[in-house]
Each structure stands twice: as structure tokens, then as C-alpha cells.
Write an enzyme that holds these catalytic residues in place. Structure first.
Site, PDB file in Angstrom:
ATOM      1  CG  ASP A 122       6.402  14.394  24.447  1.00  0.00           C
ATOM      2  OD1 ASP A 122       6.296  14.737  24.261  1.00  0.00           O
ATOM      3  OD2 ASP A 122       6.003  13.807  25.045  1.00  0.00           O
ATOM      4  CG  ASP A 161       9.993  32.670  26.510  1.00  0.00           C
ATOM      5  OD1 ASP A 161       9.692  33.152  27.371  1.00  0.00           O
ATOM      6  OD2 ASP A 161       8.067  32.289  25.717  1.00  0.00           O
ATOM      7  CG  ASP A 199       8.735  36.082  30.534  1.00  0.00           C
ATOM      8  OD1 ASP A 199       7.551  35.925  29.770  1.00  0.00           O
ATOM      9  OD2 ASP A 199       8.969  35.994  31.276  1.00  0.00           O
ATOM     10  CD  GLU A 255       5.350  39.166  27.646  1.00  0.00           C
ATOM     11  OE1 GLU A 255       4.195  38.987  28.567  1.00  0.00           O
ATOM     12  OE2 GLU A 255       5.710  38.761  29.034  1.00  0.00           O
ATOM     13  CG  HIS A 312       2.050  31.446  27.062  1.00  0.00           C
ATOM     14  ND1 HIS A 312       2.162  33.243  26.410  1.00  0.00           N
ATOM     15  CD2 HIS A 312       2.370  32.204  28.155  1.00  0.00           C
ATOM     16  CE1 HIS A 312       3.251  33.392  26.717  1.00  0.00           C
ATOM     17  NE2 HIS A 312       3.406  32.816  28.194  1.00  0.00           N
ATOM     18  CG  ASP A 313       0.388  35.054  29.269  1.00  0.00           C
ATOM     19  OD1 ASP A 313       0.400  33.794  29.221  1.00  0.00           O
ATOM     20  OD2 ASP A 313       2.093  36.017  28.885  1.00  0.00           O
TER      21      ASP A 313
END
Ligand code: GLC
Length: 584
Positions: A29, A98, A206, A280, A353-354
Site C-alpha cells: 500500500d 499509470d 497503458d 506502452e 509487472h507483466d
């Protein structure tokens, strides 16, 4: 401040869910990030990219947003986010948010309104289409087109309220916004400005090259996608054995540049320097990237290429894993360095993270070579021309997780893939092997802060298991150790700040056909850096490199994995950075 300040900057990606948990609920968090800010200060990074902390049903861990202007209670409060922005700024760091606007959550009030009736004023904000004529609405095959979703299954979901289907290139809980509608665009611009006014320093956008899709006047006439194989330009996500390839219809669509230029004009153009935009862009070529990042066109500062993370995908898509070869990597990166040498700018990354963990994919995560390979990979990446992005934990050399069964996975992409592939008869062990190697949960296991039972990530039960190797690989063990992977990153980041050749120098690939060594020079005025890295687990001979004798006597700027071998024989994963000045 220069407009292109980001050329000498390094970005660090925080995936909040897995970074640090301050309240013991097992989920990272904002409080956790605030407590761990010193880690980022010690590393010397310039910008933090924060993966989504907005209100979300968390179907895709926050990439499904139901309120763009609030923080999800799971992550904390808007006041904490303000505090993070203020404290980061006070420490000389910027915060990039993001921006997920190709789609919203299906629980976003816009979509709730849109689905309520065909007359809704927001009906046209999403992609609604009637069932395929001659088919029972809602039955398999009645989807308006055969398009597949990136997360398995069809890209259309039937909605009983109005009897139409809506488009979702990702999960059914991520309906695609219709950017053709000017109200949608204006609303997104307004929301972005609201964040910038709040002190945010830019956006990581994104899947931004999916916002303009094929447009066909006569609805429902959207084209079918090809079945079997995939568009070679594709980002290797979609398995087209069952559903059609969406790539040609939704990637880099006809109005994309127009939309980006409009966004730049409306949101960024009148603001001062100091902001950063990175798109992205799966499936974007280097030629596309030149257009996106040419400063004269006013679109984006930089984009993420997917070509290098697609080198281990076969014709069947992302899960059709094929071995990755260093020569292909060098050709790919080399082409991007060359293509953006005079116009535009590169983003540099191994992981996020992907993607699986860099050291497990491009390095060697065995105990013998893990540290040296993590350092060699970092050396190569950071010294390219472009802005490096460090994904949390990569600065420690964190590795993939030893997943046993499908029950160890949390990510909907992996879980859906397993279900879809095994239900049509694929061998479960083979499906699992691909998930173990490439599944996104590899990057999402909790950050390894120390050797204590939950790695210092939480006092509760973590939402995703901590990697058992945290007893050895953790921040506490590395921060004060000058030889650690962490301190190697720190030195590379400092080098970019201190030596303009790293930010601005010309890039030249050397020994392009060597299949173990990654070698290049960076030159600015009369200063040249030579980077020689052995990206293999066997010794490698670099004596063929031009001017080898002179370079052997040159100043050593950085080195790692040094072996006892003499001269130009490099040990496994050894890397050297040398400098000569005075014109070669
Ligand atoms: C991007 C994100 C990924 C997400 C997808 C849909 O690729 O990085 O995590 O699942 O878009 O939003």
C-alpha cells in the site's frame, strides 16, 4: 530544466500491491511505499512510476479502474498519495502515474450508465455491437466478430440488458472505451490535467496504441481476425488457435497519431518542462516509435518496445515458448538504437509487472551465476542510449518463483490460459511449464526486504507467496555490501547522472555476430565508453574487438564478475566498462 531532462534520468517501477504492506492485510500500500522511500533515494533513481492505485474491483490488479480520481482503500487514501508526491519531490524524485484509458472497469459509472440502455447518453462511450445475424444471442459463435481477448476467450461479452455485445480486448471486466467519441477524449484529458495539477509528473500510458481501432461506418461490419498463426508484428500475446487475431484491427489504428497529438495539445503543451510521457506500445515497430517520439510531432516522450520480450514467443503466441537467442536480442536492440539515433528516444527495460524476472529469463539464476548475470544485464541495459526502467526487485537480482501447481498462480491471465488450453486438450504439464517460465506472477511476488519469514513485506499473510530465496536475496543483505547487485545498479545510475556520454553519446554495436558477448561503444565529443559483457555462463574471448590492446590499458569505469582470466578472456557473465578520451 531541459525539456529532455529524462535522457539522463532513471525510472523505477513500483507495483504497489507487492512493494510494502504497512497495515498487515497482506497487500502492499501507499503507507508501505512511504516507509520504504529511502530505498529509492539510496538507489539514486529520478522518477517513480506507480502502477495503478486507483479505485478498482481488482480483476486485473488495478488495471481495471472504476474511479480515476480516487485511491482504492486497499492501497490507502488520496491524502497519502499527496504525501507521497510531496515527499518524493522533496527528495528530488518525480512521480509518474499509470494511465489506463484504453478501457475502464465494467464497474466504472461510465460503463454502468452505458450498458443501462441503447439510448443512454454514454452508450457510444464503449464498443457495443449486435450479435452475429442468424445466431442465438449469447450463444457461442454469436459474437459480432471472432476476435480473441488477450486473457483467453472471446473479446466480446453478451449483455442481456440490451441484447448487444461489448468489446474487451482484455478481461470482460475491462470494457474498451470508444475513443472515436470526442466526449470520451475530453473527459480523459480533463482527468489527466486534474492529476498534473495535483503535482503528478507525467504518465505511463497503458496499451496506448490500442485506443484507435479499425473504423467501419456501417455497423456492425467489423472485420474478422485471422485464425492460426499471428501477425508477425504482433506482440505475441494472443493464441489464435480458437479466436481470431485482433492485431491488424486494433493496434496502431488510423487515428492514433491524431489522438496522441490532441492529448499533447490539450494536456501537456502549455505546461512547462519537467513532465514525462511514456507509451506502452505492444506491436509498435521502430518506425512507429520514431513517429510517436519525434519531439516535433508532439505525441510522446518515449515508448516501450515489445520486440525483445517477444523473442521467446513462437508462432502460437506468448505461451508457445521458444528459446531466446542472444544474437536475436542484439539485432533487435541494435535496430532500435539505430532507428532512434537521430530522432526520438528509447525506453530501456528488461522487466516489469507483466514479464518474468530478468535474471531468470535473460541471465542465469543458478546460485553460481545469479549475481554476476544480474550485474551484467544491468550494465548492458543502463549504458544503452535511452531511459532505463528498473522494475522493483530487479535491483536485487530477484528471480522467478518456483510454482508447483496452477493453484500457486493468482494472475487472471495465467489462470484463464490454463483453463482454456487444458479444456481443449493441451497437456497440463506443458501448459504449466510455459506459465512457470513466463507467467506475470513471477514479477509480482512480494519485494524481498529482509530474511525474516515474510521478507519484511508484511506482518500478515501476503496475497502472493514470498519467494523462498528471500533468505538470501534481499535488500537488507545488499544495501551496505559494495559488491551487491543493488550497489552495482547504484553505480550505473550515478554514471548516467555524471557522465553525459551515457545520456547523449552515439551508440555503436561492436562484434555484432558474437553469440556470447554483448559489446558496444558510446561516444560523445572526444570521450568513448566501451561496454563488454559476457552474457553467457561460459568464458568468452573478446580479443577480436577493434583496438583490443589499447582498450586493455584504458581506464576502468566499472566492472563486475571479474575472473582471473588474463587479457581479453571474460569469465561467465563478466562485464567491463572502460573509458578512453582524446579522440580514438
Ligand atoms: C497492460 C498492463 C497489464 C494489463 C493490461 C491491461 O499491458 O501492463 O498489466 O493487464 O495492459 O490493462
Amino acid at each position: 530544466m531541459q525539456r529532455d531532462w529524462w535522457k539522463s534520468a532513471v525510472v523505477y517501477q513500483v507495483y504497489p500491491r507487492s512493494f510494502a504492506d504497512s497495515d498487515g492485510d497482506g497487500v502492499g500500500d501507499l503507507g508501505g511505499i512511504l516507509e520504504r522511500l529511502d530505498h529509492l533515494v539510496a538507489l539514486g533513481i529520478d522518477v517513480v512510476w506507480l502502477s495503478p492505485v486507483y479505485r478498482s474491483p481488482m480483476d486485473d490488479n488495478g488495471y481495471d479502474i472504476s474511479d480515476y480520481q480516487d485511491v482504492d482503500p486497499l492501497f490507502g487514501t488520496l491524502a497519502q498519495l499527496d504525501e507521497l508526491i510531496a515527499r518524493a519531490h522533496a527528495a528530488g524524485m518525480k512521480i509518474v502515474m499509470d494511465l489506463v484509458v484504453n478501457h475502464t472497469s465494467d464497474e466504472h459509472p461510465w460503463f454502468v450508465e452505458s450498458r443501462s440502455s441503447t439510448d443512454s447518453p454514454k452508450r457510444d462511450w464503449y464498443w457495443w455491437r449486435p450479435p452475429r445475424p442468424g445466431h442465438e444471442p449469447g450463444a457461442k459463435g454469436a459474437e459480432p466478430t471472432n476476435w480473441g481477448s488477450a486473457f483467453s476467450g472471446p473479446a466480446w461479452t453478451y449483455d442481456e440488458t440490451t441484447g448487444d455485445y461489448y468489446l474487451h480486448l482484455f478481461s470482460p471486466k475491462q470494457p474498451d472505451l470508444n475513443w472515436e467519441n470526442p466526449e470520451v477524449r475530453a473527459e480523459v484529458h480533463r482527468m489527466m490535467s486534474w492529476w498534473l495539477d495535483r503535482g503528478v509528473d507525467g504518465f505511463r500510458m497503458d496499451v496506448i496504441n490500442l485506443i484507435s481501432k479499425v473504423t467501419v461506418e456501417a455497423a456492425p461490419g467489423l472485420p474478422e481476425g485471422a485464425i492460426g498463426g499471428r501477425d508477425p508484428r504482433g506482440a505475441g500475446v494472443i493464441d489464435t488457435s480458437e479466436y481470431g487475431d485482433t492485431h491488424p484491427h486494433v493496434v496502431n489504428g488510423p487515428r492514433l497519431h491524431e489522438f496522441l497529438q490532441e492529448m499533447h495539445r490539450e494536456v501537456f503543451a502549455h505546461r512547462g518542462p519537467g513532465l514525462l510521457t511514456v507509451g506502452e506500445t505492444p506491436g509498435a515497430s521502430v518506425e512507429d516509435a520514431r513517429l510517436f517520439t519525434d519531439p516535433d510531432r508532439g505525441e510522446l516522450d518515449m515508448v516501450f518496445t515489445f520486440e525483445h520480450v517477444d523473442l521467446d514467443s513462437g508462432p502460437g503466441g506468448k505461451w508457445d515458448v521458444v528459446p531466446y537467442r542472444l544474437l536475436d536480442l542484439k539485432r533487435t536492440f541494435g535496430r532500435w538504437q539505430e532507428g532512434l539515433a537521430d530522432v526520438g528516444w528509447n525506453s530501456l527495460y528488461w522487466g516489469n509487472h507483466d514479464q518474468p524476472r530478468a535474471v531468470s529469463r535473460y541471465g542465469d539464476d543458478s546460485p553460481e551465476h545469479r549475481e554476476a548475470s544480474a550485474k551484467a544485464l544491468a550494465t548492458v541495459l543502463h549504458l544503452h542510449r535511452g531511459t532505463p526502467y528498473v522494475y522493483q526487485g530487479d535491483e536485487l537480482g530477484m528471480t522467478n518463483y518456483p510454482f508447483r501447481t496452477i493453484d500457486d498462480f493468482e494472475d487472471l491471465e495465467s489462470v484463464n490460459r490454463f483453463r482454456a488450453a487444458t479444456s481443449r486438450g493441451d497437456d497440463p504439464d506443458e501448459v504449466l511449464d510455459a506459465l512457470r517460465y513466463k507467467g506475470r506472477d513471477n514479477a509480482r511476488t512480494p519485494m524481498q526486504w529482509d530474511a525474516s519469514p515474510q521478507a519484511g513485506f508484511t506482518t500478515g499473510t501476503p496475497w502472493l507467496a514470498v519467494n523462498p530465496n528471500h533468505t538470501e536475496i534481499n535488500a537488507a543483505a545488499q544495501v551496505d555490501d559494495p559488491e551487491s547487485v543493488f550497489n552495482h545498479h547504484r553505480r550505473l545510475i550515478a554514471l548516467r547522472h555524471d557522465d553525459p556520454v551515457v545520456a547523449h553519446g552515439r551508440f555503436t554495436m561492436v562484434l555484432p555476430d558474437h553469440d556470447q558477448l554483448y559489446v558496444f561503444t558510446r561516444t560523445l565529443d572526444d570521450s568513448t565508453l566501451l561496454v563488454v559483457a559476457n552474457l553467457s555462463s561460459l568464458p568468452a574471448d573478446a580479443s577480436e574487438l577493434p583496438d583490443a590492446a589499447a582498450w586493455l590499458a584504458a581506464e576502468t569505469v566499472l566492472e563486475s564478475g571479474r575472473s582471473d582470466s588474463p587479457g581479453w578472456v571474460l569469465g561467465p557473465w563478466e562485464a567491463r566498462v572502460l573509458r578512453r578520451t582524446g579522440g580514438l
